[in-house]
Design an enzyme around this catalytic site. Structure first.
Site, PDB file in Angstrom:
ATOM      1  N   SER A 594      25.869  53.352   8.983  1.00 41.39           N
ATOM      2  CA  SER A 594      26.352  52.726   9.206  1.00 41.39           C
ATOM      3  C   SER A 594      26.385  50.925   9.386  1.00 41.39           C
ATOM      4  O   SER A 594      25.508  50.336   8.175  1.00 41.39           O
ATOM      5  CB  SER A 594      27.323  53.002  10.533  1.00 41.39           C
ATOM      6  OG  SER A 594      28.156  52.383  10.824  1.00 41.39           O
ATOM      7  N   ASP A 669      36.464  58.161   5.304  1.00 41.56           N
ATOM      8  CA  ASP A 669      35.987  57.060   6.396  1.00 41.56           C
ATOM      9  C   ASP A 669      37.160  56.857   6.780  1.00 41.56           C
ATOM     10  O   ASP A 669      36.789  55.350   6.216  1.00 41.56           O
ATOM     11  CB  ASP A 669      34.825  56.576   5.547  1.00 41.56           C
ATOM     12  CG  ASP A 669      33.897  55.752   6.908  1.00 41.56           C
ATOM     13  OD1 ASP A 669      34.345  55.895   8.193  1.00 41.56           O
ATOM     14  OD2 ASP A 669      32.525  55.722   6.472  1.00 41.56           O
ATOM     15  N   HIS A 701      33.131  59.114   8.515  1.00 46.46           N
ATOM     16  CA  HIS A 701      32.276  58.387   8.930  1.00 46.46           C
ATOM     17  C   HIS A 701      30.477  59.001   8.946  1.00 46.46           C
ATOM     18  O   HIS A 701      29.939  59.070   9.069  1.00 46.46           O
ATOM     19  CB  HIS A 701      32.258  57.654  10.057  1.00 46.46           C
ATOM     20  CG  HIS A 701      31.390  56.643  10.141  1.00 46.46           C
ATOM     21  ND1 HIS A 701      31.270  55.337   8.659  1.00 46.46           N
ATOM     22  CD2 HIS A 701      30.653  56.277  10.860  1.00 46.46           C
ATOM     23  CE1 HIS A 701      30.294  54.628   9.114  1.00 46.46           C
ATOM     24  NE2 HIS A 701      29.245  55.030  10.599  1.00 46.46           N
TER      25      HIS A 701
END
Length: 741
Positions: A594, A669, A701
């Site tokens: 991320s 995601d 995600h």
């Protein structure tokens, strides 16, 4: 008794260390539950303050129950409800009591929507009569008891409904809800993700009024992604997602009068343009509502007290910051309607006490450390209970302090991460403690002194199991980089020899206010790092500028230029570590997920003379692609700050790639969209740069489900071995030849 237990454990562990520590951790074990910790699920202090309830699951009968335990004895008092005795319910996964604890709301058939939101079927179980009431035939959202326990409000299809538990009638109170247009009482995607709440409605104290936020997302741009599934044609998922600089939902505050059955909009005495309402909360006065209004830049926060009976509003607190103001759930009303508030306004996060008019009575806590959790206020003892970093930024302790700021006392004694769950009357707390060397243990503590009364649950079996494996100490230290002492941990191979050279693999996240260097028990990744150390890698983690718990200045230095100072610190730290005699400076890698993927990409590109390889999982590759609330909090809008967005975007530096790069993303995601990786892939192709990449179909995600995590970590491990571990394998081969000869 406790000392004898400690001695026996000490000798047991010492014996294990001497005779074991020869097993090697495998990826399969990391992800099959071998190192799973025992926990206490859904802990709730009963109203009498002398008992607590937990959710228990019986693996043999496949049933769940709510069991009540006595704080003093820790013995089970009774089972309040078990799914085994309710024909309508196979099992439930969560529960909520009514205020008087005569009813309990049971969650069943729950499915996730986004990160925090769920849909489920809910039943009300009457603890007196044993009667079971289904709230609605359809899956609903956020059912909530009225304070008097006579009604339940819930969201369904973007509207709000009230279920009367006495008459059994259901009344719809909003009618304009429509998918991807109007949402009543449930947050939109960006509020849920970035303001971390889903239920945007609240009952007042007398159960006769409901306030809620209405979201008009008609003009919010719509995002779509394919969910491939198993059918012949993929399904297209569409939802409103405001990217940086794009239109947000238009929010408004509304009041429903239960007795009059009237609905009205609430206005405050100020005109706002493009604003947020990130929190609403009723005060102890049944007529007075608090609402927090925030400008789009999120550097101005207004706290309003609204008298819903008189239709008047008073601005009681206005907080500003040169960067941004954090939103919390710490606002607490005392009986006289004065209130507790937390703020970073003196440079560190601390507790403040204000009058009901908004006048500062006193700053309760003070110092160059941070309050990290607010647990509550005890009217009887006039004490506030909280968690802080006063014992070091990587540690957490539980404290009490008088409302007047005097008589502060550290209640927890062990150095590591302590967190508390207090009884309703603040006479006890259940402390959860762990450290890098101690798995989670739960103890009953006296709230006055902090003394441990009894052990409730520990993970001694896990601790002894881990001792059978070849593991290394996680060494906590600091590294001076760019004029700052940065927190760092290192994991070296168990057979570390300072006369040898080892490849270095770095992990970081680096997002604003985050922390990865913390004195707590292993996550799954920590076992992976131990596995890599077994293979002959040194693993390190450095929390650079922009991370949290070291004051506002340290955290907010990255304002308007995310990815500049954080990347500089990772590159400089890698260089400095590479100067150590036992680290091979030609074999340094970095990875992250991320925000960490954004960072590892930038580190490889900008630090191409330092890093040989990088792995980026679900990375943001341009903040132009990310949501408005998070991104603009730190960057303002792309229209106002184009250089801040583009100068530090990995997309702007792909031409600098020299090392090996692995890019990984889930195709479904909803948070950091696959678009980020696809744009990176195209940029790398056009720059004629070779790289590797992997897309996990229909994974969000978190990239998990079935065999996915195991596959992901095998892929990353193989990539590390291929790019950093060639000399390790050569050394292993030489050692094997020497042994045979």
């Amino acid at each position: 008794m406790k000392f004898m237990r400690f001695l026996s454990l000490f000798f047991f562990f010492a014996t294990c260390i001497a005779t074991a520590q020869n097993k090697e951790i495998t990826l399969s074990e990391i992800w099959n539950g071998t190192f799973r910790t025992e926990r206490m699920d859904a802990l709730h202090s009963m109203k009498n303050g002398q008992q607590y309830s937990v959710l228990n699951f019986d693996r043999y009968s496949r049933s769940t129950s709510i069991d009540v335990y006595d704080y003093k004895t820790l013995s089970k008092v009774k089972t309040l409800v078990s799914s085994a005795s309710i024909k309508e319910i196979d099992y439930f996964t969560n529960y909520t009591f009514s205020n008087d604890e005569s009813k309990v709301l049971l969650a069943t058939n729950v499915e996730s929507v986004y990160r925090h939101s769920t849909l489920g079927k809910y039943y009300v179980y009457n603890l007196t009569s044993g009667e079971v009431t289904l709230i609605a035939e359809k899956r609903i959202q956020e059912p909530t008891f009225s304070p008097d326990g006579s009604k339940v409000v819930y969201g369904y299809n973007n509207n709000l409904f009230i279920k009367d538990l006495i008459s059994g009638d259901t009344k719809q109170i909003t009618f304009d809800g429509e998918k991807n247009k109007i949402i009543n009482g449930i947050t939109d995607w960006v509020y849920e993700e970035e303001f971390a709440f889903v239920r945007a409605f609240e009952w007042n104290k007398s159960s006769d009024r409901i306030v809620f936020i209405r979201f008009d997302e008609t003009n919010v741009p719509q995002f779509s992604m394919d969910v491939f599934g198993t059918q012949l044609y993929p399904e297209e998922q569409e939802f409103k997602y405001p990217k940086a600089g794009e239109a947000n939902s238009v929010v408004s505050l509304h009041l429903y009068d239960v007795n009059k059955e009237t609905l009205a909009e609430i206005n405050v005495g100020k005109t706002y343009n493009d604003f947020y309402i990130p929190r609403i909360k009723w005060s102890e006065n049944e007529d007075v509502l608090s609402a927090q209004y925030m400008n789009r830049h999120q550097n101005e926060l207004d706290l309003w007290f609204i008298n819903t009976k008189k239709d008047t509003a008073k601005l009681v607190l206005a907080e500003t910051d040169k960067a941004y103001v954090d939103i919390t759930d710490n606002l607490t009303f005392l009986n006289d309607n004065s209130f507790i508030w937390t703020s970073e306004k003196d440079g560190f996060n601390h507790i403040y006490h204000y009058s009901k008019e908004g006048d500062l009575i006193n700053q309760v806590t003070n110092g160059t450390w941070e309050v990290t959790a607010y647990y509550g206020y005890d009217e009887k003892s006039k004490k506030i209970f909280y968690q802080s970093t006063e014992n070091g930024s990587i540690n957490r302790d539980v404290y009490s302090i008088k409302l007047n700021g005097r008589s502060k006392e550290r209640l927890t004694k062990s150095t590591g991460t302590n967190s508390a769950a207090f009884s309703a009357d603040f006479s006890y707390f259940i402390n959860t403690f762990s450290s890098a060397t101690t798995p989670p243990e739960y103890t009953l503590n006296n709230a006055e002194s902090g003394d441990v009364i009894k052990s409730i649950k520990d993970n001694d079996k896990l601790a002894s199991k881990v001792l059978n494996y070849k593991t290394s100490e996680k060494e906590f230290t600091t590294i001076n980089v760019n004029g700052n002492d940065l927190n760092m941990w290192l994991i070296k191979p168990a057979d570390f020899d300072e006369n040898k050279q080892y490849p270095l693999f770095m992990y970081q996240y680096s997002g604003p206010g985050s922390q990865q260097v913390a004195n707590r028990w292993n996550s799954s990744n920590d076992y992976w790092y131990q596995m890599l150390a077994q293979k002959g890698y040194i693993v390190a983690c450095v929390d650079g500028r922009g991370t949290g718990y070291k004051g506002a200045e340290f955290k907010k230095v990255t304002q308007k230029q995310l990815g500049k100072y954080e990347v500089e610190d990772q590159i400089a730290a890698a260089k400095k570590l590479g100067e150590r005699s036992y680290i091979d400076a030609s074999r340094i890698g970095i990875w992250g997920w991320s925000y960490g993927g954004f960072m590892s990409s930038n580190a490889l590109f900008k630090g191409n003379d330092v890093f040989k390889m990088a792995i980026a999982v679900a990375p943001v590759t341009s903040w132009r692609f990310y949501d408005s609330v998070y991104t603009e909090r730190y960057m303002t809008t792309p229209q106002e700050n184009p250089g801040g967005y583009d100068n530090n975007s990995p997309l702007s530096h792909v031409d600098k790639l020299k090392g090996d790069f692995l890019l990984i993303h889930g195709s479904a995601d909803d948070n950091v969209h696959l678009q980020n990786t696809m744009r990176m892939v195209e940029a790398l192709i056009q720059a004629d740069k070779q790289f590797e990449w992997m897309i996990y179909p229909d994974k969000n995600h978190s990239i998990y489900g079935g065999n996915t995590r195991l596959h992901l970590y095998k892929k990353m491990t193989n990539f590390i071995d291929k790019t950093l571990g060639d000399k390790i394998q050569n050394q292993l081969d030489e050692d094997e030849v020497n042994i045979k000869s």
